[in-house]
Design a protein around this motif. Structure first.
Motif, PDB file in Angstrom:
ATOM      1  N   LEU A 249      49.009  44.044  19.870  1.00 18.88           N
ATOM      2  CA  LEU A 249      48.539  45.422  19.756  1.00 18.88           C
ATOM      3  C   LEU A 249      47.232  45.616  20.501  1.00 18.88           C
ATOM      4  CD1 LEU A 249      49.315  46.089  15.969  1.00 18.88           C
ATOM      5  CD2 LEU A 249      50.538  47.016  17.949  1.00 18.88           C
ATOM      6  N   ALA A 250      46.335  44.629  20.409  1.00 17.61           N
ATOM      7  CA  ALA A 250      45.056  44.734  21.118  1.00 17.61           C
ATOM      8  C   ALA A 250      45.275  44.759  22.624  1.00 17.61           C
ATOM      9  CB  ALA A 250      44.144  43.569  20.727  1.00 17.61           C
ATOM     10  N   GLN A 251      46.190  43.930  23.114  1.00 16.09           N
ATOM     11  CA  GLN A 251      46.485  43.920  24.551  1.00 16.09           C
ATOM     12  C   GLN A 251      47.105  45.246  24.996  1.00 16.09           C
ATOM     13  OE1 GLN A 251      48.955  40.467  25.019  1.00 16.09           O
ATOM     14  NE2 GLN A 251      47.257  39.015  24.784  1.00 16.09           N
ATOM     15  N   ASP A 252      47.969  45.800  24.144  1.00 15.92           N
ATOM     16  CA  ASP A 252      48.569  47.102  24.491  1.00 15.92           C
ATOM     17  C   ASP A 252      47.499  48.190  24.599  1.00 15.92           C
ATOM     18  OD1 ASP A 252      51.080  46.028  24.592  1.00 15.92           O
ATOM     19  OD2 ASP A 252      51.619  46.594  22.534  1.00 15.92           O
ATOM     20  N   ARG A 257      43.993  51.708  27.979  1.00 11.04           N
ATOM     21  CA  ARG A 257      42.665  52.140  28.430  1.00 11.04           C
ATOM     22  C   ARG A 257      42.478  51.854  29.922  1.00 11.04           C
ATOM     23  NH1 ARG A 257      40.960  49.731  23.513  1.00 11.04           N
ATOM     24  NH2 ARG A 257      40.251  47.896  24.699  1.00 11.04           N
ATOM     25  N   MET A 258      42.978  50.700  30.349  1.00  7.32           N
ATOM     26  CA  MET A 258      42.824  50.316  31.753  1.00  7.32           C
ATOM     27  C   MET A 258      43.608  51.250  32.666  1.00  7.32           C
ATOM     28  SD  MET A 258      43.538  46.544  33.374  1.00  7.32           S
ATOM     29  CE  MET A 258      45.290  46.633  32.990  1.00  7.32           C
ATOM     30  N   LEU A 259      44.861  51.562  32.302  1.00 10.33           N
ATOM     31  CA  LEU A 259      45.674  52.461  33.128  1.00 10.33           C
ATOM     32  C   LEU A 259      45.098  53.878  33.126  1.00 10.33           C
ATOM     33  CD1 LEU A 259      49.246  51.213  32.130  1.00 10.33           C
ATOM     34  CD2 LEU A 259      48.057  50.852  34.308  1.00 10.33           C
ATOM     35  N   ALA A 260      44.472  54.261  32.005  1.00  9.13           N
ATOM     36  CA  ALA A 260      43.856  55.587  31.952  1.00  9.13           C
ATOM     37  C   ALA A 260      42.661  55.688  32.887  1.00  9.13           C
ATOM     38  CB  ALA A 260      43.434  55.895  30.522  1.00  9.13           C
ATOM     39  N   ALA A 261      42.067  54.539  33.257  1.00 10.67           N
ATOM     40  CA  ALA A 261      40.909  54.549  34.155  1.00 10.67           C
ATOM     41  C   ALA A 261      41.299  54.498  35.624  1.00 10.67           C
ATOM     42  CB  ALA A 261      39.996  53.364  33.826  1.00 10.67           C
ATOM     43  N   VAL A 262      42.580  54.249  35.935  1.00 11.03           N
ATOM     44  CA  VAL A 262      43.016  54.145  37.335  1.00 11.03           C
ATOM     45  C   VAL A 262      42.753  55.420  38.128  1.00 11.03           C
ATOM     46  CG1 VAL A 262      45.032  53.827  38.839  1.00 11.03           C
ATOM     47  CG2 VAL A 262      44.708  52.341  36.851  1.00 11.03           C
ATOM     48  N   PRO A 263      42.971  56.631  37.560  1.00 11.64           N
ATOM     49  CA  PRO A 263      42.696  57.854  38.343  1.00 11.64           C
ATOM     50  C   PRO A 263      41.247  57.976  38.810  1.00 11.64           C
ATOM     51  CG  PRO A 263      44.078  58.373  36.466  1.00 11.64           C
ATOM     52  CD  PRO A 263      43.633  56.960  36.297  1.00 11.64           C
ATOM     53  N   LYS A 264      40.323  57.224  38.190  1.00 10.21           N
ATOM     54  CA  LYS A 264      38.923  57.267  38.615  1.00 10.21           C
ATOM     55  C   LYS A 264      38.631  56.300  39.746  1.00 10.21           C
ATOM     56  CE  LYS A 264      37.419  58.393  33.900  1.00 10.21           C
ATOM     57  NZ  LYS A 264      36.555  57.968  32.746  1.00 10.21           N
ATOM     58  N   SER A 323      43.629  36.500  45.383  1.00 13.99           N
ATOM     59  CA  SER A 323      42.365  35.833  45.117  1.00 13.99           C
ATOM     60  C   SER A 323      41.502  36.648  44.152  1.00 13.99           C
ATOM     61  CB  SER A 323      41.616  35.593  46.421  1.00 13.99           C
ATOM     62  OG  SER A 323      40.383  34.962  46.184  1.00 13.99           O
ATOM     63  N   MET A 324      41.461  37.954  44.360  1.00 14.38           N
ATOM     64  CA  MET A 324      40.634  38.791  43.486  1.00 14.38           C
ATOM     65  C   MET A 324      41.169  38.817  42.067  1.00 14.38           C
ATOM     66  SD  MET A 324      39.462  42.074  45.781  1.00 14.38           S
ATOM     67  CE  MET A 324      38.345  42.613  44.500  1.00 14.38           C
ATOM     68  N   TYR A 325      42.466  38.781  41.889  1.00 11.26           N
ATOM     69  CA  TYR A 325      43.040  38.826  40.539  1.00 11.26           C
ATOM     70  C   TYR A 325      42.535  37.664  39.679  1.00 11.26           C
ATOM     71  CZ  TYR A 325      46.408  39.038  36.745  1.00 11.26           C
ATOM     72  OH  TYR A 325      46.986  39.120  35.496  1.00 11.26           O
ATOM     73  N   ASP A 326      42.354  36.503  40.310  1.00 13.08           N
ATOM     74  CA  ASP A 326      41.917  35.321  39.556  1.00 13.08           C
ATOM     75  C   ASP A 326      40.415  35.286  39.313  1.00 13.08           C
ATOM     76  OD1 ASP A 326      44.495  34.351  39.406  1.00 13.08           O
ATOM     77  OD2 ASP A 326      44.335  33.234  41.289  1.00 13.08           O
ATOM     78  N   HIS A 327      39.629  36.093  40.042  1.00 14.96           N
ATOM     79  CA  HIS A 327      38.179  35.935  39.975  1.00 14.96           C
ATOM     80  C   HIS A 327      37.417  37.177  39.526  1.00 14.96           C
ATOM     81  CE1 HIS A 327      39.456  32.665  42.726  1.00 14.96           C
ATOM     82  NE2 HIS A 327      38.459  32.001  42.162  1.00 14.96           N
ATOM     83  N   VAL A 328      38.073  38.290  39.294  1.00 13.94           N
ATOM     84  CA  VAL A 328      37.358  39.498  38.893  1.00 13.94           C
ATOM     85  C   VAL A 328      37.713  39.846  37.446  1.00 13.94           C
ATOM     86  CG1 VAL A 328      37.280  40.380  41.238  1.00 13.94           C
ATOM     87  CG2 VAL A 328      39.158  41.067  39.736  1.00 13.94           C
ATOM     88  N   GLU A 329      36.812  40.599  36.804  1.00 15.64           N
ATOM     89  CA  GLU A 329      37.009  41.042  35.426  1.00 15.64           C
ATOM     90  C   GLU A 329      36.939  42.559  35.378  1.00 15.64           C
ATOM     91  OE1 GLU A 329      37.819  39.165  32.945  1.00 15.64           O
ATOM     92  OE2 GLU A 329      37.565  37.232  33.954  1.00 15.64           O
ATOM     93  N   VAL A 330      37.738  43.148  34.501  1.00 14.80           N
ATOM     94  CA  VAL A 330      37.754  44.603  34.343  1.00 14.80           C
ATOM     95  C   VAL A 330      36.400  45.074  33.819  1.00 14.80           C
ATOM     96  CG1 VAL A 330      38.876  46.534  33.167  1.00 14.80           C
ATOM     97  CG2 VAL A 330      40.240  44.589  33.956  1.00 14.80           C
TER      98      VAL A 330
END
Length: 354
Positions: A249-252, A257-264, A323-330
């Protein structure tokens, strides 16, 4: 399940929680021989440092009742009360240090083993304590046999020590019959001191062994079955299925929240189908691009779909996206290692928009 089978299944060492719960309920390791040894030691202290001097003083004061009875009036009940008060005062002065030493040694023996505490569980009435069957098991069980063996050892030790001491002091005893009667108390006191000293030395081994036995038995009685360990872990850590559901549930919620921030986002870097990283860059907000969303597989496709729906540029760069997927944080700026590559993409986007 029988008691023997239940004990055989308890193969796991007691957990810290099991030990704490046992102590809180008053179930603590306790040696009965330690207070017994403390009593013997206190008697030796009394005989050595108190009895000789206090007995002499008490004897001198009580002898007045025999030598000079005319000094004490007994004409009325009030006179008798005063006389008894005087006697009680003298006896109290004689017995007070003795009682204090006996009580102090017994208390010290208990504190040495465990700090005293009030536990209502120990005084709560329990039917199993008056059960005839339970009493039979306690008497003829392993603990009962151990107590019987200790009693035999104490009886044998005291008997042997007493016989050896009497044999060694036989001559003095016979000679005392023909000596000054006033010397007999001193001879008896000396013999009593030697007897108690010998018994105290002989019982030290028993006390040390019983202290170790009490703790080993206590730990053994607290052992747990593998099922009890699992149940306790569930109680402390929570049911694994419930925890997995809560994590899901926490991951969902985090994904929403993450997908809601994509338009920005300012642009998206993607591997065509496997990875996607949405970045936002505003000079007034941060000195470097900030990751607003990242994902792979279905989440990556959802990020691309949302970006395309809102007219956000999607730049395909397989090595950079991986490369970025493994090294960046949201919600954090990109590491300096990616500044140059991201700057080139930003330059490309800005020049294309012009």
């Amino acid at each position: 399940m029988s008691d023997s089978e239940d004990k055989e299944s308890k193969t796991e060492a007691p957990s810290d929680k099991k030990v704490r719960d046992a102590i809180e309920k008053g179930n603590i390791p306790f040696s009965r021989e330690a207070p017994m040894f403390a009593s013997i030691l206190s008697i030796l202290i009394v005989l050595t440092f108190v009895t000789r001097s206090n007995t002499k003083v008490l004897t001198e004061k009580l002898s007045l009742f025999v030598d000079r009875p005319q000094d004490f009036r007994l004409d009325s009940g009030a006179d008798a009360a005063i006389l008894f008060q005087a006697l009680a005062l003298e006896l109290g002065q004689f017995l007070t240090p003795i009682i204090a030493i006996l009580a102090g040694c017994s208390l010290a023996a208990s504190i040495f083993q465990n700090m005293p505490s009030f536990v209502s569980e120990r005084i709560r009435p329990q039917w199993n304590r008056i059960s005839p069957m339970g009493g039979w098991k306690r008497i003829f069980g392993r603990a009962g046999l151990v107590e019987f063996a200790k009693s035999l050892f104490k009886f044998g030790t005291i008997t042997i020590v007493s016989l050896l001491l009497l044999k060694s002091e036989q001559t003095k005893v016979f000679n005392a019959m023909f000596s000054d009667p006033t010397l007999i108390p001193e001879i008896m006191l000396t013999m009593a001191m030697r007897l108690v000293s010998a018994i105290a030395i002989a019982t030290i081994v028993l006390v040390a062994a019983d202290l170790v036995w009490a703790r080993l038995k206590w730990r053994n009685d607290l052992k747990m079955t593998p099922q009890e360990v699992k149940e306790e872990y569930k109680q402390m850590e929570g049911d694994p299925m419930v925890k997995a559901r809560m994590r899901s549930l926490a991951q969902d919620r985090a994904r929403k929240r993450m997908l809601a921030a994509v338009p920005k986002a300012t642009f998206v870097i993607a591997n065509p189908t496997h990875y996607a990283i949405a970045l936002r860059y505003e000079r007034s907000e941060a000195s470097a691009p900030v990751v607003v969303a990242k994902g792979k597989d279905l989440i990556a496709l959802k990020i691309r779909e949302t970006a395309e729906k809102h007219g956000i540029p999607v730049i395909e760069d397989k090595p950079l996206a991986r490369s970025m997927y493994d090294h960046v944080e949201v919600d954090r700026m990109i590491p300096p290692d990616f500044y140059k590559a991201v700057a080139q993409i930003l330059f490309y986007i800005l020049t294309r928009s012009k």
